[in-house]
Design an enzyme around this catalytic site. Structure first.
Site, short mmCIF file in Angstrom:
data_model
loop_
_atom_site.label_atom_id
_atom_site.label_comp_id
_atom_site.label_asym_id
_atom_site.label_seq_id
_atom_site.Cartn_x
_atom_site.Cartn_y
_atom_site.Cartn_z
N ASP A 25 18.80 8.44 29.75
CA ASP A 25 19.31 9.63 30.43
C ASP A 25 20.75 9.30 30.81
O ASP A 25 21.01 8.55 31.74
CB ASP A 25 18.46 9.92 31.67
CG ASP A 25 19.06 11.02 32.56
OD1 ASP A 25 20.09 11.62 32.19
OD2 ASP A 25 18.46 11.27 33.63
N LYS A 87 30.97 12.40 31.83
CA LYS A 87 30.17 13.32 31.01
C LYS A 87 30.80 14.71 30.97
O LYS A 87 30.70 15.42 29.97
CB LYS A 87 28.76 13.40 31.59
CG LYS A 87 27.77 14.19 30.77
CD LYS A 87 26.39 14.03 31.36
CE LYS A 87 25.34 14.86 30.65
NZ LYS A 87 24.01 14.61 31.22
N GLU A 182 17.76 17.64 28.00
CA GLU A 182 17.21 17.08 29.24
C GLU A 182 15.95 17.82 29.71
O GLU A 182 14.95 17.19 30.04
CB GLU A 182 18.29 17.06 30.33
CG GLU A 182 19.35 16.01 30.02
CD GLU A 182 20.66 16.21 30.77
OE1 GLU A 182 20.71 17.07 31.67
OE2 GLU A 182 21.64 15.51 30.44
N ASP A 204 17.03 21.73 37.38
CA ASP A 204 17.65 20.40 37.46
C ASP A 204 18.90 20.46 38.33
O ASP A 204 19.94 20.97 37.90
CB ASP A 204 18.00 19.94 36.03
CG ASP A 204 18.66 18.55 36.00
OD1 ASP A 204 19.01 18.02 37.08
OD2 ASP A 204 18.83 18.01 34.89
P1 ADP Z 1 22.86 13.48 37.60
O1 ADP Z 1 21.75 14.05 36.79
O2 ADP Z 1 23.95 14.46 37.91
O3 ADP Z 1 23.38 12.20 37.06
P2 ADP Z 1 20.90 12.74 39.70
O4 ADP Z 1 19.79 13.55 39.21
O5 ADP Z 1 20.75 11.28 39.64
O6 ADP Z 1 22.30 13.15 39.07
O7 ADP Z 1 21.17 13.20 41.22
C1 ADP Z 1 22.09 12.60 42.04
C2 ADP Z 1 22.18 13.38 43.32
O8 ADP Z 1 20.91 13.39 43.97
C3 ADP Z 1 23.17 12.81 44.33
O9 ADP Z 1 23.94 13.86 44.88
C4 ADP Z 1 22.26 12.21 45.39
O10 ADP Z 1 22.85 12.20 46.67
C5 ADP Z 1 21.09 13.17 45.35
N1 ADP Z 1 19.89 12.60 45.97
C6 ADP Z 1 19.24 11.46 45.60
N2 ADP Z 1 18.20 11.24 46.44
C7 ADP Z 1 18.19 12.27 47.33
C8 ADP Z 1 17.37 12.61 48.47
N3 ADP Z 1 16.35 11.84 48.84
N4 ADP Z 1 17.68 13.74 49.15
C9 ADP Z 1 18.71 14.52 48.79
N5 ADP Z 1 19.51 14.25 47.75
C10 ADP Z 1 19.27 13.14 47.03
MG MG Z 2 20.45 14.45 35.33
#
Ligand code: ADP
Ligand code: MG
Length: 621
Positions: A25, A87, A182, A204
């Site tokens: 991912d 990205k 995704e 998402d």
């Molecule tokens: P991406 O797909 O954009 O790479 P992710 O799916 O990994 O990102 O999401 C990252 C985001 O999720 C960040 O903004 C992070 O702060 C938020 N996040 C992760 N854990 C939590 C949580 N427990 N509560 C709220 N937000 C969260």
């Molecule tokens: Mg993602």
């Protein structure tokens, strides 16, 4: 520890030898790798036990490259050398992005690069570094080489963005089995591919982007019916909301960049804490502690959550389904841990979303399951995955019009053929201009590629049969070929546009096509009338040149020419209605001339025929 495989010379490897596929991912904020071990797909951790790799790459002066948390630590001190969210820039040209806090340099073909201490770095190169780290983690965990990788991309990624992702994998020395969207990966992770047919919504909400996808499952086939979202909405915005709530309370109006960064990190921690607790203390260095209650936080982010719901409704409309038709809702992305987000999604769809698999890792897990099938470990577990194209693909036709060959949201892989013909007598070449977009006029669409079909045998206008074939493969890459049927002359091109479109551009283009539907229709009708006028004028001129002397009186000829002159003027400056009337009128005026030419040509044809078949006055018997 891995066992050594020993095989007899000349014998193939033992049948029980597993191939190793991994799923990656490659996220905007975070990236992960997963693989199937003992029958289950699971994310892999680094030596410190961390599964999530922040998608951050640092380039140092002496050429050293740091990826992940080590790079993250340098974001504030070395902002230009530390690349985040690359990205967003994959497959993009300079014209597609704003300044965004980086120093950009434009490289060959209009593609973007970042200027860093180690020189120019393209988004593809930075992504390759992330892929390299994750692949290495896979090799170390599996104790073997990797046979192939499935990399996930957003469902709306266009040609250029997908190609850039593939290029990054190639650069990292990986064999790409498939680019997988995704949301589809998330549905695979939940095993929805082997369950009952149904409609799935994948919501998402990540760090900086929001994507909603509506999928349809049928007999193990996934179709992405529609995608939507907002490329500038995610968890980062919630962090900003908290910072903007806190700073004024301390009387800080214009924090410097360093303090703002620090505050954002604190806000992020506070936000994540609030997902599990009803209040949190926010302590900005040197300031008194503030308390933020979950309820107050929810009030502050309400508008952002509503924006995601609006995008969901739009995607449902695009897919032509109702929220109540959806059988399963899947939550993906770290930000879906926020209770208000979960509750709002549940309310919109009228059902509890699936969330038993960690929303951070679900995409990588699905990709790993798919990689395991594609690498050849489950020959029977064939799983065909389908995606959609985000914008219509088509051709420029006469008059500067876009003719859609494959409409937007068509599932891929797909091949479509359409027949075109020549416009002029004796035309021996045809320019093929491949376009992407929803508007009627080519000037409002995006040009993807141009090529020429040459060697068409000279024929009268409209006689040649040119088959133009559009093919979009499972990875979303387009190739176009054109073939003249009577001679088999062929020409083809694989479309690799020099830069791509962001999903905001896509949304804008779709919106513009609605807003301009009326204008566009008018413009199309006008262009069609202009073409009709051109064609009539050209044909008539050719006929006059050939036969006027023999078949028309001076006056008849002068009258026709005056009418043609008037039409030529109207073609430039008239209204559509006037043009239409004039074309029809000239058509009628030229009927007598046409009839005489017809007679003459019959007579001409009859000259070669035996006089015995003719009656005495030379006419037909
Ligand atoms: P991406 O797909 O954009 O790479 P992710 O799916 O990994 O990102 O999401 C990252 C985001 O999720 C960040 O903004 C992070 O702060 C938020 N996040 C992760 N854990 C939590 C949580 N427990 N509560 C709220 N937000 C969260
Ligand atoms: Mg993602």
């Amino acid at each position: 520890m891995a066992l050594l495989q020993i095989s007899e010379p000349g014998q193939t490897a033992a049948p029980h030898e597993r191939k190793h596929g991994i799923g990656i991912d490659l996220g905007t904020t975070n990236s992960l790798v997963a693989t199937v071990r003992s029958g289950t797909a699971e994310p892999l951790a680094d030596t410190e036990g961390e599964v999530i790799l922040p998608s951050v790459v640092h380039y140092g002066e002496s050429g050293e490259v740091l990826v992940g948390r080590k790079a993250m630590a340098l974001v504030s001190s070395k902002p230009f050398d530390t690349l985040q969210s690359v990205k967003r820039f994959m497959g993009r040209g300079r014209a597609d992005v704003g300044s965004d806090g980086y120093r950009f340099v434009e490289s060959e073909g209009g593609m973007l690069s970042f200027e860093t201490a180690a020189g120019a770095v393209s988004p593809v190169q930075a992504s390759a570094e992330i892929l390299r780290v994750l692949a290495l983690r896979g090799e170390q965990t599996l104790g073997s080489n990797i046979d192939g990788v499935v990399i996930t991309v957003p469902a709306y990624f266009d040609e250029a963005q997908r190609q850039a992702t593939k290029d990054a994998a190639t650069l990292a020395g990986l064999k790409v089995l498939r680019l997988l969207s995704e949301p589809t990966a998330a549905a695979v992770a939940y095993g929805l591919d082997s369950g009952d047919p149904g409609l799935v919504a994948v919501y998402d909400l990540g760090g900086g982007t929001f994507d909603i996808s509506i999928l349809q499952l049928q007999k193990g086939v996934f179709e992405v019916l529609a995608t939507g979202g907002d490329s500038a909405l995610g968890g980062d915005d919630l962090d900003r909301v908290i910072v903007e709530w806190a700073l004024p309370q301390h009387g800080i109006e214009a924090p410097d960049a360093g303090l703002y960064r620090t505050c954002l990190n604190l806000a992020r921690e506070a936000k994540e804490f609030l997902s599990e607790h009803t209040e949190v203390e926010v302590l900005i260095p040197g300031q008194p502690t503030l308390t933020l209650a979950r309820q107050e936080f929810e009030g502050m982010i309400q508008a952002l959550v509503l924006r995601t719901l609006r995008a969901c409704r739009r995607a449902l409309r695009d897919a032509r389904v109702e929220a109540s038709d959806i059988d399963s809702v899947i939550l993906v992305g770290g930000t879906t841990r926020v209770p208000l987000v979960r509750a709002s999604v549940a309310e919109l769809f009228g059902r509890e979303p699936l969330s038993s698999i960690n929303p951070d890792t679900v995409v990588a897990v699905g990709a790993a399951a798919q990689a395991d099938v594609l690498v050849g470990n489950k020959p029977d577990g064939e799983l065909l995955l389908l995606d959609v194209i985000p914008l219509s693909l088509g051709l420029e036709t006469m008059g500067g019009l876009m003719e859609a060959i494959i409409p937007r949201n068509t599932t891929i892989p797909i091949a479509k053929t359409q027949e075109f013909t020549t416009y002029k007598d004796g035309q021996t070449a045809m320019a093929i201009h491949v376009l992407q977009g929803e508007r009627e006029l080519i000037a409002d669409c995006r040009s993807l590629a141009r090529f020429e079909l040459q060697g068409i045998p000279p024929m009268v206008a409209g006689a040649a049969r040119i088959q133009v074939r559009f093919q979009v493969d499972a990875d979303g890459l387009l190739s176009v070929s054109a073939r003249e049927e009577t001679t088999g002359t062929e020409s083809r091109i694989t479309v690799k546009p020099s830069y791509g479109l962001s999903d905001t551009d896509i949304a804008d283009m779709v919106r513009a096509s609605w807003e301009h539907a009326e204008d566009d229709m008018q413009a199309r009708q006008m262009a069609e009338q202009q073409m009709a006028a051109n064609q009539l004028l050209e044909q008539l001129q050719a006929a006059l040149d050939a036969d006027a002397e023999a078949l028309l009186s001076e006056q008849e000829r002068a009258e026709l020419e005056a009418e043609m002159q008037a039409l030529a003027v109207l073609r430039q400056s008239g209204t559509r209605q006037k043009l239409k009337t004039a074309v029809a009128a000239l058509g009628r005026s030229s009927e007598v001339f046409a009839a005489r030419r017809m007679d003459a040509s019959i007579k001409q044809a009859l000259i070669g025929v035996s006089v015995d078949t003719l009656d005495s006055d030379g006419g037909l018997g």
